[in-house]
Design a protein around this motif. Structure first.
Motif, PDB file in Angstrom:
ATOM      1  N   ALA A 245       9.842   9.441   8.510  1.00  0.00           N
ATOM      2  CA  ALA A 245       9.190   9.238   7.210  1.00  0.00           C
ATOM      3  C   ALA A 245       7.963  10.138   7.137  1.00  0.00           C
ATOM      4  N   ASN A 246       8.188  11.399   6.687  1.00  0.00           N
ATOM      5  CA  ASN A 246       7.093  12.362   6.655  1.00  0.00           C
ATOM      6  C   ASN A 246       6.813  12.903   5.257  1.00  0.00           C
ATOM      7  N   SER A 247       7.465  12.333   4.248  1.00  0.00           N
ATOM      8  CA  SER A 247       7.192  12.755   2.869  1.00  0.00           C
ATOM      9  C   SER A 247       7.430  11.574   1.936  1.00  0.00           C
ATOM     10  N   ARG A 248       7.102  11.759   0.667  1.00  0.00           N
ATOM     11  CA  ARG A 248       7.305  10.685  -0.310  1.00  0.00           C
ATOM     12  C   ARG A 248       8.790  10.319  -0.432  1.00  0.00           C
TER      13      ARG A 248
ATOM     14  N   ALA B  68       9.291   4.695   3.857  1.00  0.00           N
ATOM     15  CA  ALA B  68      10.021   3.458   4.160  1.00  0.00           C
ATOM     16  C   ALA B  68       9.094   2.253   4.030  1.00  0.00           C
ATOM     17  N   THR B  69       9.697   1.115   3.709  1.00  0.00           N
ATOM     18  CA  THR B  69       8.929  -0.128   3.655  1.00  0.00           C
ATOM     19  C   THR B  69       8.715  -0.639   5.078  1.00  0.00           C
ATOM     20  N   LEU B  70       7.831  -1.602   5.222  1.00  0.00           N
ATOM     21  CA  LEU B  70       7.582  -2.181   6.541  1.00  0.00           C
ATOM     22  C   LEU B  70       8.816  -2.919   7.052  1.00  0.00           C
ATOM     23  N   GLU B  71       9.576  -3.516   6.154  1.00  0.00           N
ATOM     24  CA  GLU B  71      10.810  -4.199   6.560  1.00  0.00           C
ATOM     25  C   GLU B  71      11.811  -3.198   7.130  1.00  0.00           C
ATOM     26  N   GLU B  72      11.940  -2.054   6.496  1.00  0.00           N
ATOM     27  CA  GLU B  72      12.849  -1.019   6.993  1.00  0.00           C
ATOM     28  C   GLU B  72      12.396  -0.474   8.340  1.00  0.00           C
TER      29      GLU B  72
ATOM     30  N   ALA C 259       0.102   7.387   4.534  1.00  0.00           N
ATOM     31  CA  ALA C 259      -0.008   7.382   3.072  1.00  0.00           C
ATOM     32  C   ALA C 259       1.028   6.443   2.476  1.00  0.00           C
ATOM     33  N   CYS C 260       0.744   5.990   1.274  1.00  0.00           N
ATOM     34  CA  CYS C 260       1.667   5.125   0.542  1.00  0.00           C
ATOM     35  C   CYS C 260       2.264   5.936  -0.608  1.00  0.00           C
ATOM     36  N   ALA C 261       3.585   5.918  -0.707  1.00  0.00           N
ATOM     37  CA  ALA C 261       4.273   6.761  -1.690  1.00  0.00           C
ATOM     38  C   ALA C 261       4.230   6.191  -3.098  1.00  0.00           C
ATOM     39  N   ASN C 262       4.121   4.884  -3.224  1.00  0.00           N
ATOM     40  CA  ASN C 262       4.218   4.284  -4.564  1.00  0.00           C
ATOM     41  C   ASN C 262       3.022   3.398  -4.874  1.00  0.00           C
ATOM     42  N   GLU C 263       1.830   3.903  -4.645  1.00  0.00           N
ATOM     43  CA  GLU C 263       0.613   3.122  -4.920  1.00  0.00           C
ATOM     44  C   GLU C 263       0.415   2.864  -6.404  1.00  0.00           C
ATOM     45  N   THR C 264       0.952   3.701  -7.235  1.00  0.00           N
ATOM     46  CA  THR C 264       0.767   3.525  -8.685  1.00  0.00           C
ATOM     47  C   THR C 264       1.600   2.367  -9.223  1.00  0.00           C
TER      48      THR C 264
ATOM     49  N   THR D 168      -2.417  -3.663  -2.198  1.00  0.00           N
ATOM     50  CA  THR D 168      -1.134  -3.261  -1.637  1.00  0.00           C
ATOM     51  C   THR D 168      -0.136  -4.408  -1.705  1.00  0.00           C
ATOM     52  N   ASP D 169       1.018  -4.154  -2.311  1.00  0.00           N
ATOM     53  CA  ASP D 169       2.106  -5.119  -2.378  1.00  0.00           C
ATOM     54  C   ASP D 169       3.122  -4.715  -1.302  1.00  0.00           C
ATOM     55  N   PHE D 170       3.128  -5.427  -0.184  1.00  0.00           N
ATOM     56  CA  PHE D 170       3.943  -5.026   0.959  1.00  0.00           C
ATOM     57  C   PHE D 170       5.434  -5.238   0.735  1.00  0.00           C
ATOM     58  N   ALA D 171       5.829  -5.951  -0.305  1.00  0.00           N
ATOM     59  CA  ALA D 171       7.255  -6.112  -0.590  1.00  0.00           C
ATOM     60  C   ALA D 171       7.865  -4.810  -1.095  1.00  0.00           C
ATOM     61  N   VAL D 172       7.087  -4.010  -1.794  1.00  0.00           N
ATOM     62  CA  VAL D 172       7.610  -2.764  -2.358  1.00  0.00           C
ATOM     63  C   VAL D 172       6.920  -1.511  -1.824  1.00  0.00           C
ATOM     64  N   ALA D 173       5.848  -1.667  -1.074  1.00  0.00           N
ATOM     65  CA  ALA D 173       5.080  -0.515  -0.586  1.00  0.00           C
ATOM     66  C   ALA D 173       5.914   0.323   0.374  1.00  0.00           C
ATOM     67  N   ARG D 174       5.935   1.629   0.126  1.00  0.00           N
ATOM     68  CA  ARG D 174       6.683   2.563   0.963  1.00  0.00           C
ATOM     69  C   ARG D 174       5.677   3.508   1.617  1.00  0.00           C
ATOM     70  N   PHE D 175       5.647   3.506   2.946  1.00  0.00           N
ATOM     71  CA  PHE D 175       4.672   4.283   3.693  1.00  0.00           C
ATOM     72  C   PHE D 175       5.337   5.484   4.351  1.00  0.00           C
ATOM     73  N   TYR D 176       4.535   6.524   4.528  1.00  0.00           N
ATOM     74  CA  TYR D 176       5.011   7.703   5.241  1.00  0.00           C
ATOM     75  C   TYR D 176       3.847   8.355   5.981  1.00  0.00           C
ATOM     76  N   LEU D 177       4.179   9.150   6.971  1.00  0.00           N
ATOM     77  CA  LEU D 177       3.201   9.868   7.782  1.00  0.00           C
ATOM     78  C   LEU D 177       3.334  11.350   7.448  1.00  0.00           C
ATOM     79  N   PRO D 178       2.409  11.894   6.650  1.00  0.00           N
ATOM     80  CA  PRO D 178       2.536  13.304   6.261  1.00  0.00           C
ATOM     81  C   PRO D 178       2.596  14.205   7.498  1.00  0.00           C
ATOM     82  N   GLU D 179       3.398  15.247   7.394  1.00  0.00           N
ATOM     83  CA  GLU D 179       3.617  16.129   8.544  1.00  0.00           C
ATOM     84  C   GLU D 179       2.326  16.779   9.023  1.00  0.00           C
ATOM     85  N   GLU D 180       1.418  17.082   8.101  1.00  0.00           N
ATOM     86  CA  GLU D 180       0.161  17.725   8.509  1.00  0.00           C
ATOM     87  C   GLU D 180      -0.771  16.761   9.246  1.00  0.00           C
TER      88      GLU D 180
END
Length: 195
Positions: free
Chosen positions: A58-61, A65-69, A93-98, A125-137
């Motif tokens: 998970a390195n981009s938007r 992935a969610t925490l459950e995934e 970073a969180c991909a869907n903060e908006t 942060t809503d952890f049911a839908v929050a999708r996190f990633y680790l940017p490559e940089e």
């Protein structure tokens, strides 16, 4: 066994008696030990998040992935680390903060964020839908910063033992060192002469 009473000629330490000194050293010991424990807990769980994101790729938007995934959805410490704007959230970073609902804010926090910081309050942060990633940089920085703690229990026991020895040294040696320093000041202090 009675404790030796110390009196200093050049220091005003009347208000610090033996019981308050022991309480002060004990409080510092417990406080530092709790800090070490929390640091180890946060370090272990921060590494879990970074490792899970790196293993998942998970390195981009798009690959977020969610925490459950990731398999760490029920971990309360991980949720608290990702909820606050801490050191882990600077690299993850969180991909869907908006998509989150805005945080309810009182007048003081609204004034603080809008007028003083000139930065709007981040959404809750809503952890049911929050999708996190680790940017490559930031991946290498995160992997170096949040290295695995191989033996956290051993580290805690060693820290507790080292702090206990330091507390004992402080209790028994510090008053003697202060007495020696007081005697030195007494000897080099100019004597008033009366003629």
């Amino acid at each position: 066994m009675s404790r030796k009473l110390y009196s200093y000629e050049n220091f005003d330490l009347i208000s610090i008696n033996s019981a308050s000194f022991l309480f002060l050293v004990g409080g510092l010991y417990v406080g530092i030990l709790l800090g070490v424990l929390l640091s180890l807990i946060f370090r272990v769980h921060s590494h879990k998040v970074v490792k899970a994101l790196a293993d998942r790729g998970a390195n981009s938007r798009d690959t977020a992935a969610t925490l459950e995934e990731l398999g760490i959805g029920k971990n309360r410490v991980v949720r608290s680390l990702l909820k606050t704007d801490g050191s882990l959230r600077h690299v993850v970073a969180c991909a869907n903060e908006t998509d989150f609902a805005p945080k309810k804010q009182n007048a003081l926090s609204r004034f603080w964020h809008n007028r003083i910081l000139k930065d709007p309050l981040p959404p809750q942060t809503d952890f049911a839908v929050a999708r996190f990633y680790l940017p490559e940089e930031k991946r290498i920085t995160a992997e170096l910063r949040f290295t695995p703690e191989k033996h956290p229990v051993r580290s805690f026991i060693l820290a507790a033992a080292g702090l206990f020895v330091l507390a004992l040294v402080t209790i028994f040696v510090l008053p003697e060192l202060l007495l020696m320093f007081d005697n030195l000041l007494t000897q080099i202090k100019p004597q008033s002469r009366f003629y």
